[in-house]
Design an enzyme around this catalytic site. Sequence first.
Site, PDB file in Angstrom:
ATOM      1  N   LYS A 139     -14.735 -33.969 -18.058  1.00 54.14           N
ATOM      2  CA  LYS A 139     -14.219 -35.383 -19.064  1.00 54.14           C
ATOM      3  C   LYS A 139     -15.159 -36.801 -19.350  1.00 54.14           C
ATOM      4  O   LYS A 139     -15.183 -36.926 -20.004  1.00 54.14           O
ATOM      5  CB  LYS A 139     -12.737 -34.710 -19.022  1.00 54.14           C
TER       6      LYS A 139
ATOM      7  N   GLN B 123      -3.788 -34.001 -16.251  1.00 56.25           N
ATOM      8  CA  GLN B 123      -4.246 -33.105 -16.040  1.00 56.25           C
ATOM      9  C   GLN B 123      -3.501 -32.368 -15.348  1.00 56.25           C
ATOM     10  O   GLN B 123      -2.287 -32.709 -14.825  1.00 56.25           O
ATOM     11  CB  GLN B 123      -5.417 -33.373 -15.056  1.00 56.25           C
TER      12      GLN B 123
ATOM     13  N   ASP C 292      -4.678 -33.782 -25.603  1.00 53.58           N
ATOM     14  CA  ASP C 292      -4.362 -32.324 -25.228  1.00 53.58           C
ATOM     15  C   ASP C 292      -3.898 -31.226 -26.302  1.00 53.58           C
ATOM     16  O   ASP C 292      -3.676 -29.776 -26.112  1.00 53.58           O
ATOM     17  CB  ASP C 292      -3.717 -32.153 -23.755  1.00 53.58           C
TER      18      ASP C 292
HETATM   19  N1  GUN Z   1      -5.309 -27.696 -16.782  1.00 54.46           N
HETATM   20  C1  GUN Z   1      -6.955 -26.430 -17.441  1.00 54.46           C
HETATM   21  N2  GUN Z   1      -6.982 -26.659 -18.747  1.00 54.46           N
HETATM   22  C2  GUN Z   1      -6.421 -27.906 -18.798  1.00 54.46           C
HETATM   23  C3  GUN Z   1      -6.185 -28.666 -20.074  1.00 54.46           C
HETATM   24  O1  GUN Z   1      -6.707 -28.546 -20.890  1.00 54.46           O
HETATM   25  N3  GUN Z   1      -6.137 -29.764 -20.214  1.00 54.46           N
HETATM   26  C4  GUN Z   1      -5.128 -29.744 -18.976  1.00 54.46           C
HETATM   27  N4  GUN Z   1      -4.306 -31.529 -18.765  1.00 54.46           N
HETATM   28  N5  GUN Z   1      -4.618 -29.708 -17.997  1.00 54.46           N
HETATM   29  C5  GUN Z   1      -5.517 -27.931 -17.437  1.00 54.46           C
END
Ligand code: GUN
Length: 276
Positions: A47, A91, A114
């Site tokens: 990211k 996350q 998200d």
């Molecule tokens: N953990 C696995 N996939 C994701 C996601 O798309 N966003 C977040 N915040 N955590 C994750």
Amino acid sequence: MLLDGKQLSAKILKSVKRKLAGKKGKVGLAVILVGNHSASVAYVRQKKLAAEDVGFAFREVRLPISVSETRLLREIEKLNHDKKIHGFIVQLPLPKKISTQKILTAICPAKDVDGFHPLNFGRGFLQLPALLPATPAGILKLLDFYKILLRGKNCVVVGHSNIVGKPLAILLLNRDATVSVCHEFTKDLKYFTKSADIVISAAGVPKLIRANMLKKNCVVIDCGCTKINGKIVGDVDFDSVKKIARAITPVPGGVGPMTVATLIENTFCATENFKF
Ligand code: GUN
């Protein structure tokens, strides 16, 4: 046909970079990372690379695994009010002692890139303007790009997580697909997958989806991402399934890059007078 998420995500990132031109460094994306769960560290790195590549200012807020819910809520409140941050995510997964729903609900919906806040979830389900969860929205972009039609198709979603399975099922339903959601308690998975035009697996179980469970010429989307002996593998037995499927995503290089590109697109949206 290989559904190349890496190629499409590069296209999306290039388009955001072009649109951002005059605002380089002025759009801020932050990620809160609790602990050092190896998959989470790797996702956050991807990211960061994408955010910096398009010209966002990226901030990582790293907190110890022992962090309290109160401290985490305080960090969220700081980002909610930070004028330099236009979007941020926490996350997942979080340590068990922390209530994930309480944390996600504390994020300002306009910065919730998200799309996990109940307001974005609900608005997305009702097809009102919303920030949509990155993986499900990224999968739809990939299917659209390769002109895989959804209306009237039998879609089977494997996995009912709040991150992928549940929101994806609703997005597919909103596109007029006939949707079944299977999960670890489903008695006979093959019964459902055998008649599916499109199978999307987000179970995190390697080789769960095998050729003998599928209909000829179906489309298979693999959201699995499990590390085995240092190698990332999906939920789909790729070598056997590719012989019978009309289209399939690779792992890596399929859904993963689409999640990242959609997060970046959501962040750009969050800066563009996003109105609820
Ligand atoms: N953990 C696995 N996939 C994701 C996601 O798309 N966003 C977040 N915040 N955590 C994750």
